[in-house]
Write an enzyme that holds these catalytic residues in place. Structure first.
Site, PDB file in Angstrom:
ATOM      1  N   SER A 262       0.845  -1.209   0.000  1.00  0.00           N
ATOM      2  CA  SER A 262       0.000   0.000   0.000  1.00  0.00           C
ATOM      3  C   SER A 262       0.866   1.238   0.000  1.00  0.00           C
ATOM      4  O   SER A 262       1.805   1.353   0.775  1.00  0.00           O
ATOM      5  CB  SER A 262      -0.903   0.022   1.240  1.00  0.00           C
ATOM      6  OG  SER A 262      -1.810  -1.047   1.175  1.00  0.00           O
ATOM      7  N   GLU A 334       2.319   6.066   2.950  1.00  0.00           N
ATOM      8  CA  GLU A 334       2.875   5.048   3.845  1.00  0.00           C
ATOM      9  C   GLU A 334       4.285   4.697   3.368  1.00  0.00           C
ATOM     10  O   GLU A 334       5.188   4.473   4.165  1.00  0.00           O
ATOM     11  CB  GLU A 334       1.985   3.794   3.835  1.00  0.00           C
ATOM     12  CG  GLU A 334       2.568   2.688   4.687  1.00  0.00           C
ATOM     13  CD  GLU A 334       1.649   1.487   4.820  1.00  0.00           C
ATOM     14  OE1 GLU A 334       0.418   1.640   4.690  1.00  0.00           O
ATOM     15  OE2 GLU A 334       2.178   0.384   5.050  1.00  0.00           O
TER      16      GLU A 334
HETATM   17  C1  LIG Z   1       3.336  -6.784  -1.465  1.00  0.00           C
HETATM   18  C2  LIG Z   1       3.442  -6.044  -0.165  1.00  0.00           C
HETATM   19  C3  LIG Z   1       2.443  -6.166   0.788  1.00  0.00           C
HETATM   20  C4  LIG Z   1       2.548  -5.481   2.015  1.00  0.00           C
HETATM   21  N1  LIG Z   1       1.559  -5.656   2.952  1.00  0.00           N
HETATM   22  C5  LIG Z   1       1.661  -5.030   4.157  1.00  0.00           C
HETATM   23  C6  LIG Z   1       0.678  -5.242   5.166  1.00  0.00           C
HETATM   24  O1  LIG Z   1      -0.267  -6.017   5.021  1.00  0.00           O
HETATM   25  N2  LIG Z   1       0.829  -4.575   6.338  1.00  0.00           N
HETATM   26  C7  LIG Z   1       1.890  -3.720   6.569  1.00  0.00           C
HETATM   27  O2  LIG Z   1       1.988  -3.156   7.669  1.00  0.00           O
HETATM   28  N3  LIG Z   1       2.820  -3.511   5.622  1.00  0.00           N
HETATM   29  C8  LIG Z   1       2.749  -4.134   4.436  1.00  0.00           C
HETATM   30  N4  LIG Z   1       3.710  -3.934   3.478  1.00  0.00           N
HETATM   31  C9  LIG Z   1       4.798  -2.976   3.736  1.00  0.00           C
HETATM   32  C10 LIG Z   1       6.032  -3.614   4.412  1.00  0.00           C
HETATM   33  O3  LIG Z   1       5.909  -4.987   4.399  1.00  0.00           O
HETATM   34  C11 LIG Z   1       6.188  -3.148   5.865  1.00  0.00           C
HETATM   35  O4  LIG Z   1       6.149  -1.746   5.971  1.00  0.00           O
HETATM   36  C12 LIG Z   1       7.498  -3.630   6.484  1.00  0.00           C
HETATM   37  O5  LIG Z   1       7.487  -3.290   7.852  1.00  0.00           O
HETATM   38  C13 LIG Z   1       8.733  -3.036   5.817  1.00  0.00           C
HETATM   39  O6  LIG Z   1       9.866  -3.766   6.234  1.00  0.00           O
HETATM   40  P1  LIG Z   1      11.272  -3.593   5.515  1.00  0.00           P
HETATM   41  O7  LIG Z   1      12.254  -4.371   6.309  1.00  0.00           O
HETATM   42  O8  LIG Z   1      11.153  -3.949   4.098  1.00  0.00           O
HETATM   43  O9  LIG Z   1      11.536  -2.040   5.726  1.00  0.00           O
HETATM   44  P2  LIG Z   1      12.129  -0.974   4.683  1.00  0.00           P
HETATM   45  O10 LIG Z   1      11.169  -0.794   3.562  1.00  0.00           O
HETATM   46  O11 LIG Z   1      13.509  -1.317   4.331  1.00  0.00           O
HETATM   47  O12 LIG Z   1      12.127   0.343   5.577  1.00  0.00           O
HETATM   48  C14 LIG Z   1      10.914   0.973   5.931  1.00  0.00           C
HETATM   49  C15 LIG Z   1      11.182   2.104   6.934  1.00  0.00           C
HETATM   50  O13 LIG Z   1      11.653   1.529   8.149  1.00  0.00           O
HETATM   51  C16 LIG Z   1      12.885   2.142   8.534  1.00  0.00           C
HETATM   52  N5  LIG Z   1      13.675   1.088   9.147  1.00  0.00           N
HETATM   53  C17 LIG Z   1      13.982  -0.115   8.600  1.00  0.00           C
HETATM   54  N6  LIG Z   1      14.661  -0.867   9.479  1.00  0.00           N
HETATM   55  C18 LIG Z   1      14.793  -0.106  10.599  1.00  0.00           C
HETATM   56  C19 LIG Z   1      15.407  -0.335  11.862  1.00  0.00           C
HETATM   57  N7  LIG Z   1      15.991  -1.491  12.160  1.00  0.00           N
HETATM   58  N8  LIG Z   1      15.361   0.667  12.791  1.00  0.00           N
HETATM   59  C20 LIG Z   1      14.744   1.830  12.507  1.00  0.00           C
HETATM   60  N9  LIG Z   1      14.149   2.099  11.336  1.00  0.00           N
HETATM   61  C21 LIG Z   1      14.162   1.139  10.393  1.00  0.00           C
HETATM   62  C22 LIG Z   1      13.497   2.661   7.238  1.00  0.00           C
HETATM   63  O14 LIG Z   1      14.377   3.747   7.485  1.00  0.00           O
HETATM   64  C23 LIG Z   1      12.251   3.094   6.489  1.00  0.00           C
HETATM   65  O15 LIG Z   1      11.882   4.372   6.936  1.00  0.00           O
HETATM   66  C24 LIG Z   1       3.653  -4.628   2.262  1.00  0.00           C
HETATM   67  C25 LIG Z   1       4.668  -4.509   1.297  1.00  0.00           C
HETATM   68  C26 LIG Z   1       4.575  -5.218   0.094  1.00  0.00           C
HETATM   69  C27 LIG Z   1       5.671  -5.091  -0.903  1.00  0.00           C
END
Ligand SMILES: Cc1cc2nc3c(=O)[nH]c(=O)nc-3n(C[C@H](O)[C@H](O)[C@H](O)COP(=O)(O)OP(=O)(O)OC[C@H]3O[C@@H](n4cnc5c(N)ncnc54)[C@H](O)[C@@H]3O)c2cc1C
EC number: 1.3.1.98
Length: 339
Positions: A262, A334
């Site tokens: 999203s 988001e």
């Molecule tokens: C197909 C798809 C479906 C999804 N469905 C959902 C859903 O149902 N619900 C939902 O909530 N999200 C969903 N997401 C979004 C995503 O899964 C979440 O937001 C997830 O928490 C991101 O994790 P990441 O490790 O990839 O973070 P990243 O994308 O790498 O980082 C996201 C943010 O977190 C910060 N960050 C990362 N690691 C740390 C850390 N260790 N300490 C402090 N800050 C940090 C980064 O600086 C950035 O601001 C979806 C994404 C996709 C692609």
């Protein structure tokens, strides 16, 4: 003798395409990029940035961000996707930030711990899940962690600190970690596995660690569904909550095209999800460059043909303006748009 990976220079990759580290598969070449595996490596990188006058940007698995087409030359992009470590003891289960959240659903079934099912096929690492308060339906990460460990990046000592989940100011996609320059290292979970399960848990984690750098949504999906199938073969029941998630996410084509999920947060005061508003505006399927508003989910913008960050941002603005003009509010992104 100094470990080869313990110098700033040896930990930094040069000219690394950020597209390889984001589920959007978008992002230009970073001058400096690193994937620390331990706290010591992470601290070496943070201190090295100070010495070399570099900025840094912390990310996890890159599933909720849009990297720039032209990354900042003086920035070290630090991905925690290889920062994967568990400490399972009889009364404690620490999980590090780089552990995929979906692994909690798998290990929850393996350990017989209920309440983790909602993380099944949820892309991203636990650290960002704690930062974003990642959720699915009514369940969120703040429901299952007990104590969060972090480093305050404004503290010159970079000492490891901890905070109880009750103090983390959790709300809808909100946390204290978004209000402070705090880097999440990991968390102790509320529930702890039985001692007899520790070896199996460590094996599960070792399998994932063997899959170096896996970051496309398609490979993430096939890995996690194979782990769920393996549980079935061991005679463990996969609950309907998990199979429903797979059906829902497959129905919305979550793993077919590169995306960040999203793009906008829902506005609960308005009461209608952003996806439904985009649908009412007939914007599903609208394209710009290589990006497209998903025909399957109005709150997703997919990279369907070598999209650039600018293509995605263009469509984000189309949605913001469309919703503002028709419904009187601007949806809040988001996705984290990285400079
Ligand atoms: C197909 C798809 C479906 C999804 N469905 C959902 C859903 O149902 N619900 C939902 O909530 N999200 C969903 N997401 C979004 C995503 O899964 C979440 O937001 C997830 O928490 C991101 O994790 P990441 O490790 O990839 O973070 P990243 O994308 O790498 O980082 C996201 C943010 O977190 C910060 N960050 C990362 N690691 C740390 C850390 N260790 N300490 C402090 N800050 C940090 C980064 O600086 C950035 O601001 C979806 C994404 C996709 C692609």
């Amino acid at each position: 003798m100094l470990n080869n990976r313990m110098t700033f220079e040896s930990l930094c990759l040069r000219n690394e395409p950020l597209a390889n580290h984001s589920s959007y598969q978008i992002g230009g070449e970073a001058n400096f990029f690193a994937m620390p595996e331990t706290v010591e490596e992470l601290l070496t990188l943070l201190r090295g940035c100070k010495t070399h006058g570099l900025n840094y940007f912390i990310c996890g698995m890159g599933s909720n961000l849009l990297f720039p087409d032209r990354p900042q030359e003086d920035t070290l992009y630090i991905s925690l996707k290889k920062f994967v470590y568990w400490d399972i003891q009889p009364s404690k289960w620490f999980i590090s930030s780089g552990t995929p959240m979906s692994m909690l659903a798998i290990s929850g079934r393996m350990f017989g711990i209920p309440g983790y099912e909602f993380t099944y096929l949820l892309p991203g690492g636990l650290g960002a899940g704690i930062y974003m308060n990642a959720k699915y339906n009514q369940h969120q990460i703040s429901d299952i962690v007990k104590t969060v460990y972090y480093v305050d990046l404004s503290d010159p000592s970079l000492a490891v600190q901890s905070i109880d989940v009750s103090q983390c100011r959790y709300g809808y996609k909100q946390s204290i970690f978004q209000m402070n320059p705090w880097l999440v290292l990991g968390a102790d979970m509320l529930a702890v596995p039985d001692e007899k399960q520790i070896a199996a848990g460590n094996e599960l984690l070792a399998r994932w660690k063997g899959k170096e750098g896996m970051s496309t949504l398609a490979s993430f999906y096939s890995y996690m569904s194979a782990e769920a199938e393996a549980l079935k073969k061991q005679g463990l029941l996969i609950p309907s909550e998990m199979t429903d998630i797979a059906d829902y996410r497959n129905g919305k084509r979550h793993f077919e095209y590169p995306s960040c999920g999203s793009v906008f947060k829902n506005n609960y005061d308005f009461g209608v999800p952003v996806g439904a508003l985009v649908d009412r505006l007939n914007l599903k399927g609208k394209e710009h460059g290589g990006a497209m508003i998903s025909p399957y989910h109005g709150n997703m913008i997919i990279n369907h043909r070598h999209a650039t960050a600018e293509d995605v941002k263009y469509l984000m603005n189309v949605i913001i303006e469309g919703i503002d003009n028709a419904f009187g509010f601007q949806p809040e992104p988001e996705v984290v748009v990285v400079k």
